[in-house]
Design a protein around this motif. Structure first.
Motif, mmCIF file in Angstrom:
data_model
loop_
_atom_site.group_PDB
_atom_site.id
_atom_site.type_symbol
_atom_site.label_atom_id
_atom_site.label_comp_id
_atom_site.label_asym_id
_atom_site.label_seq_id
_atom_site.Cartn_x
_atom_site.Cartn_y
_atom_site.Cartn_z
ATOM 1 N N ASP A 672 0.806 -1.074 -0.077
ATOM 2 C CA ASP A 672 0.082 0.142 -0.085
ATOM 3 C C ASP A 672 0.947 1.278 -0.243
ATOM 4 O O ASP A 672 1.434 1.853 0.844
ATOM 5 C CB ASP A 672 -0.657 -0.104 1.275
ATOM 6 N N PRO A 673 1.272 1.715 -1.097
ATOM 7 C CA PRO A 673 2.222 2.952 -1.150
ATOM 8 C C PRO A 673 1.632 4.005 -0.369
ATOM 9 O O PRO A 673 2.613 4.896 0.067
ATOM 10 C CB PRO A 673 2.148 3.249 -2.709
ATOM 11 N N THR A 674 0.406 4.397 -0.334
ATOM 12 C CA THR A 674 -0.133 5.549 0.304
ATOM 13 C C THR A 674 0.000 5.344 1.893
ATOM 14 O O THR A 674 0.553 6.382 2.470
ATOM 15 C CB THR A 674 -1.694 5.764 0.334
ATOM 16 N N ARG A 675 -0.250 4.083 2.469
ATOM 17 C CA ARG A 675 -0.050 4.075 3.737
ATOM 18 C C ARG A 675 1.774 4.241 4.135
ATOM 19 O O ARG A 675 1.852 4.600 5.211
ATOM 20 C CB ARG A 675 -0.227 2.603 4.230
ATOM 21 N N ARG A 676 2.525 3.559 3.128
ATOM 22 C CA ARG A 676 3.900 3.734 3.419
ATOM 23 C C ARG A 676 4.493 4.994 3.244
ATOM 24 O O ARG A 676 5.166 5.587 4.191
ATOM 25 C CB ARG A 676 4.674 2.863 2.298
ATOM 26 N N ALA A 677 3.858 5.950 2.526
ATOM 27 C CA ALA A 677 3.944 7.293 2.497
ATOM 28 C C ALA A 677 3.897 8.097 3.454
ATOM 29 O O ALA A 677 4.660 8.701 4.202
ATOM 30 C CB ALA A 677 3.652 8.066 1.162
ATOM 31 N N ASN A 678 2.733 7.909 4.079
ATOM 32 C CA ASN A 678 1.937 8.501 5.456
ATOM 33 C C ASN A 678 3.038 8.001 6.593
ATOM 34 O O ASN A 678 3.384 8.786 7.550
ATOM 35 C CB ASN A 678 0.767 8.311 5.405
ATOM 36 N N LEU A 679 3.269 6.684 6.713
ATOM 37 C CA LEU A 679 4.034 6.223 7.623
ATOM 38 C C LEU A 679 5.528 6.668 7.837
ATOM 39 O O LEU A 679 6.023 7.191 8.544
ATOM 40 C CB LEU A 679 4.252 4.502 7.765
ATOM 41 N N THR A 680 6.296 6.671 6.553
ATOM 42 C CA THR A 680 7.488 7.519 6.463
ATOM 43 C C THR A 680 7.371 8.745 6.698
ATOM 44 O O THR A 680 8.406 9.462 7.573
ATOM 45 C CB THR A 680 7.861 7.386 4.833
ATOM 46 N N ALA A 681 6.361 9.802 6.432
ATOM 47 C CA ALA A 681 6.220 10.968 6.907
ATOM 48 C C ALA A 681 6.262 11.037 8.290
ATOM 49 O O ALA A 681 6.899 11.907 9.088
ATOM 50 C CB ALA A 681 5.033 11.670 6.421
ATOM 51 N N TYR A 682 5.196 10.031 9.170
ATOM 52 C CA TYR A 682 5.415 10.117 10.439
ATOM 53 C C TYR A 682 6.767 9.599 11.163
ATOM 54 O O TYR A 682 6.946 10.415 12.203
ATOM 55 C CB TYR A 682 4.185 8.965 10.995
ATOM 56 N N LEU A 683 7.364 8.660 10.628
ATOM 57 C CA LEU A 683 8.572 8.298 11.227
ATOM 58 C C LEU A 683 9.623 9.407 11.545
ATOM 59 O O LEU A 683 10.258 9.592 12.082
ATOM 60 C CB LEU A 683 9.026 6.999 10.603
ATOM 61 N N LEU A 684 9.555 10.014 10.274
ATOM 62 C CA LEU A 684 10.648 11.308 10.014
ATOM 63 C C LEU A 684 10.260 12.427 11.127
ATOM 64 O O LEU A 684 11.256 13.221 11.167
ATOM 65 C CB LEU A 684 10.712 11.939 8.678
ATOM 66 N N CYS A 685 9.005 12.497 11.509
ATOM 67 C CA CYS A 685 8.682 13.420 12.598
ATOM 68 C C CYS A 685 8.588 12.816 13.854
ATOM 69 O O CYS A 685 7.627 13.360 14.880
ATOM 70 C CB CYS A 685 7.263 14.015 11.996
ATOM 71 N N PHE A 686 8.863 11.776 14.030
ATOM 72 C CA PHE A 686 8.832 11.011 15.289
ATOM 73 C C PHE A 686 9.300 11.774 16.499
ATOM 74 O O PHE A 686 10.622 12.366 16.375
ATOM 75 C CB PHE A 686 9.475 9.670 15.341
ATOM 76 N N PRO A 687 8.571 11.750 17.716
ATOM 77 C CA PRO A 687 8.983 12.656 18.620
ATOM 78 C C PRO A 687 10.190 11.958 19.505
ATOM 79 O O PRO A 687 10.580 10.885 19.460
ATOM 80 C CB PRO A 687 7.968 12.555 19.604
ATOM 81 N N THR A 688 11.278 12.877 19.979
ATOM 82 C CA THR A 688 12.450 12.485 20.507
ATOM 83 C C THR A 688 12.412 12.645 22.133
ATOM 84 O O THR A 688 13.155 12.185 22.389
ATOM 85 C CB THR A 688 13.623 13.458 19.957
ATOM 86 N N GLY A 689 11.347 12.947 22.730
ATOM 87 C CA GLY A 689 11.502 13.293 23.989
ATOM 88 C C GLY A 689 11.657 14.709 24.540
ATOM 89 O O GLY A 689 11.546 15.086 25.822
ATOM 90 N N MET A 690 12.086 15.489 23.563
ATOM 91 C CA MET A 690 12.089 16.945 23.781
ATOM 92 C C MET A 690 11.251 17.829 22.806
ATOM 93 O O MET A 690 11.556 17.543 21.436
ATOM 94 C CB MET A 690 13.512 17.454 23.620
ATOM 95 N N ALA A 691 10.300 18.577 23.433
ATOM 96 C CA ALA A 691 9.680 19.418 22.481
ATOM 97 C C ALA A 691 10.378 20.455 21.450
ATOM 98 O O ALA A 691 11.321 21.141 22.061
ATOM 99 C CB ALA A 691 8.598 19.995 23.233
#
Length: 803
Positions: A672-691
């Motif tokens: 599912d390329p759409t889900r993969r693209a959305n997941l990629t976008a989220y993972l590249l914005c994943f929180p580090t624990g510091m705002a």
């Protein structure tokens, strides 16, 4: 320190209350182990020395009326974690703040910040060049140089660069060229994936089973692998920029792997680069033992046909002799800065790893060494390590100033006698004992068998070198590891290539390493002997090292919105939809991403996963996801130009997150390329624990106090403080007096750094700034640190104005 709301912050962090419920002290200290680049420079007239006090987020100003007896004149608050400083005039100083992603422009005569420039993620250095004059700033994480008009402070141009992590800057003698060194440029090594690599050699321990399939580290230009490596790696190490046109003139390659120091010879214009060169093409830990990197200065002639000449700072060293006390007595490790004498005949190099500075001649040969710490010769004591990181030279008096990162001191060296004449504090150091006692174990190269390498030779400033290493051992033994959730595992000592992992944010992540084969950080003690060729640390020392590492934090993810929400779109996907997919949607029956990569626990549930489930050759620990955005520079499509040679997963074989998610193990998501693209976008914005608002700064003056932009920023910062994501402080001139203030999220007013002084509302502060009576800077700081950073610097319960 974490908190769920403002009330819990105040109840847990306050030591003393004074007046009308005013907070006056906190105990929290957060640090990020930011890399100092040029932490010391002189004013143009040579009368003052400027030093970045990274630990205290201040600019220290020293009088040089007696150059060998510098006298501290002022300590001026700037942005979070300053790493470089440069004076444009005798009054105007630009300070580069690594975590604030900003430049603080300081007026020495006023003793405060007069403007703040937001310049992008992880800025590192600033120089002035060209006609008309321009300010050039390296933005390391974005691989850019940004150019500003120093008068209007407007952004003139953004110059994208083909190299990883530009930091140190230098200017040609004519002022027509600007040079930037890529700190994490790599060395043209890359990975052959396991399915295309030859089988590992047979173990030398006959009791071992055959080694698991693994990838192979190769030179990207090795003709033997030209059918697999069909992309190019330029291995750009230094860039030359035309200061007039603000365009890239050319790149210089094959200079070094980690390039931390850069200087220009003042009469010839020849470049000198202080660097280490990684030996990660050498396979297996026993073969690498005691010789992990080479420590060098590389000369680059800048004519039409440049020549590149690396010079070993430890020539003739016999790496087969371990331990080698004689080598430790003179070794120069991890050179970090370099500065020339005015004649150009000699330069000085900082040896961060062995507490020495060395004088070199124009050919790069070492002609003198100066010990800057108390552990001279082969003696080693990481608890008293100085860590010379930055240099500044007062040539007229023959005085070299050495900024010691670890001890936060300034060593004053006479160049005529090649000896330290005194050592003084850079300024106030709020670092707690756990940091001061443990930091040296990360950087002390004398803990190796010959003084040439430390843990930080690969974990650069507790972070990454962007490389993979094959530290397997054909003569080792199988290791039994038990996970209480997933069972028993038997791990082969020939593990194959593994990319360097960050040491930041490891607290609470046990077990550690890609395969979960280290129960805790203490279990890395064996590397001091097996890899570095020294001896294991005493248990108390290793615990001090562990305690220090557990304090180091990851920086905010720059891809998230300032209010810590997700952007509507990023990198071709919808990260908000990706977050929903990650948290709730099943890619196989009963299995979600969040089931293993727990978002609330830093992206890992810390369990070991069998190879059969992963569909890989080896069992692996669930990896955390907090710094994926830092690994996105590998491109391996045919004909591509790749800045990095390693990407995602344990061996870096996958160039993109989409390639990772397209693996069959991800079931329905993989097709599912759409889900993969959305997941990629989220993972590249994943929180580090510091705002993301941590470090964000806004200078307020009569010119902008009533602007919509300032009002918007203040609304955001105050809301983030009330939500417990940041503390909010204010520094500068308030009603004509230099002050510090702290935003109290319970009372929603700003408490002042003087006992008995009335708290102020934002409306009062804004009106005062609009009238010209006030000039101040607001800054978000880590939760729990606001009272200390705002109004009680030494956390002793006595407010700053009453000290």
């Amino acid at each position: 320190m974490h908190r769920s709301n403002a009330a819990s912050l105040l109840l847990s962090a306050l030591l003393v209350l004074s007046g009308a419920g005013r907070a006056v002290a906190q105990t929290a200290y957060e640090h990020f182990e930011s890399p100092q680049v040029h932490p010391a420079r002189l004013t143009p007239d040579g009368t003052k020395l400027l030093v970045a006090n990274t630990a205290d987020s201040r600019l220290s100003v020293f009088s040089l009326s007696s150059p060998q007896t510098p006298s501290l004149l002022a300590e001026i608050p700037v942005g979070l974690e300053p790493v470089s400083v440069n004076a444009r005039t005798n009054d105007e100083v630009w300070v580069v703040n690594h975590v604030s992603d900003s430049i603080s422009i300081v007026s020495l005569s006023q003793g405060l910040v007069v403007d703040t420039l937001q310049v992008g993620d992880e800025p590192a250095d600033v120089v002035f060049a060209g006609s008309p004059q321009r300010a050039f700033v390296t933005v390391a994480r974005r691989n850019e140089v940004r150019v500003y008009d120093p008068t209007t402070r407007a952004l003139v141009k953004t110059i994208p660069l083909q190299g990883e992590h530009p930091r140190a800057l230098a200017v040609s003698p004519s002022g027509g060229s600007v040079y930037a060194a890529f700190a994490l440029s790599g060395n043209r090594t890359t990975i052959i994936p396991a399915n295309l690599a030859p089988a590992q050699p047979a173990p030398t321990n006959s009791s071992l089973p055959p080694a698991p399939d693994s990838g192979l580290i190769v030179d990207a230009k090795d003709p033997n692998w030209s059918t697999v490596v069909r992309y190019t790696m330029p291995d750009n190490d230094v860039v030359e920029i035309n200061a007039g046109t603000q365009t890239v003139t050319r790149y210089f390659s094959r200079v070094g792997t980690v390039n931390l120091g850069l200087a220009v010879q003042p009469t010839t214009g020849t470049l000198y680069v202080a660097n280490t060169d990684a030996r990660n093409l050498v396979r297996f830990e026993p073969t690498l033992r005691g010789h992990i990197v080479d420590n060098r200065v590389t000369r680059i002639t800048t004519g039409s046909t440049p020549s590149i000449t690396p010079v070993d700072l430890n020539p003739g060293l016999d790496y087969s002799v371990l331990p080698n006390a004689t080598a430790k007595s003179t070794a120069l490790a991890q050179p970090t800065d370099i500065v020339f004498e005015a004649s150009g005949s000699n330069a000085w190099v900082a040896s961060f790893g062995t507490d020495r500075v060395a004088r070199i001649d124009a050919n790069g040969n070492v002609v003198a060494r100066v010990e800057v710490g108390p552990s001279i010769g082969s003696t080693v004591n990481p608890r008293t390590k100085r860590g010379p990181r930055g240099l500044a030279l007062h040539d007229a008096s023959g005085t070299l100033y050495v900024v010691n990162r670890i001890s936060n001191t300034l060593s004053v060296v006479s160049t005529s006698t090649a000896a330290v004449v005194r050592e003084v504090a850079v300024g106030f150091d709020p670092s707690p004992t756990v940091i001061r006692q443990g930091r040296g174990f990360l950087y002390d190269a004398k803990l190796s068998g010959n003084g040439t390498a430390s843990c930080a030779s690969c974990h650069i400033d507790a972070d990454l070198d962007q490389l993979a290493w094959d530290l397997g051992n054909p003569g080792g033994n199988m290791q039994a590891v038990v996970d209480p959730n997933t069972g028993s595992f038997s791990l082969h000592p020939m593990k194959g290539p593994m990319t360097t992992q960050t040491l930041k944010g490891v607290k609470g992540q046990n077990p550690l390493h890609w395969r979960g084969d280290k129960a805790s950080f203490n279990d890395f003690n064996g590397a001091f002997a097996a890899l570095m060729g020294g001896s294991q640390l005493a248990s108390a020392d290793m615990q001090a090292y562990t305690d220090f590492i557990n304090t180091v934090r990851l920086s905010p993810n720059p891809n998230r919105n300032r209010d810590d929400t997700l952007p509507a779109s990023f990198s071709g996907g919808d990260p908000r939809a990706g977050e929903n997919t990650f948290l709730t949607e099943q890619f196989r029956s009963g299995v979600t991403c969040n089931g293993c990569h727990t978002a609330t626990a830093g992206g890992t549930n810390r369990t070991l996963i069998p190879a059969s489930v992963l569909q890989e050759p080896q069992d692996m620990k669930t990896a955390h996801l907090r710094n994926l955005y830092q690994k996105n520079n590998f491109r391996k499509t045919v004909g591509a130009t790749s800045l990095g040679g390693f990407g995602f997963t344990h061996d870096g074989a996958l160039a993109t997150l989409d390639e990772f998610l397209a693996q069959p193990v991800f079931g329905t998501f993989s097709t599912d390329p759409t889900r993969r693209a959305n997941l990629t976008a989220y993972l590249l914005c994943f929180p580090t624990g510091m705002a993301p608002a941590v470090g964000y700064s806004r200078t307020v003056s009569s010119a902008n106090a009533s602007s919509t932009a300032v009002s918007s920023d203040v609304t955001l910062l105050e809301a983030q403080a009330r939500a417990g994501k940041i503390d909010l402080v204010l520094k500068g001139k308030v009603n004509g007096v230099v002050r510090g203030l702290y935003y109290n999220p319970l009372t929603r007013v700003y408490d002042v750094d003087a006992a008995g002084a009335s708290s102020m509302t934002w409306s009062q502060l804004q009106s005062s700034a609009a009238s010209g009576s006030s000039l101040f800077t607001l800054m978000g700081v880590p939760p729990g640190t606001g009272v200390r950073m705002g109004i009680d610097r030494d956390a002793d319960g006595v407010l700053d104005a009453n000290e």
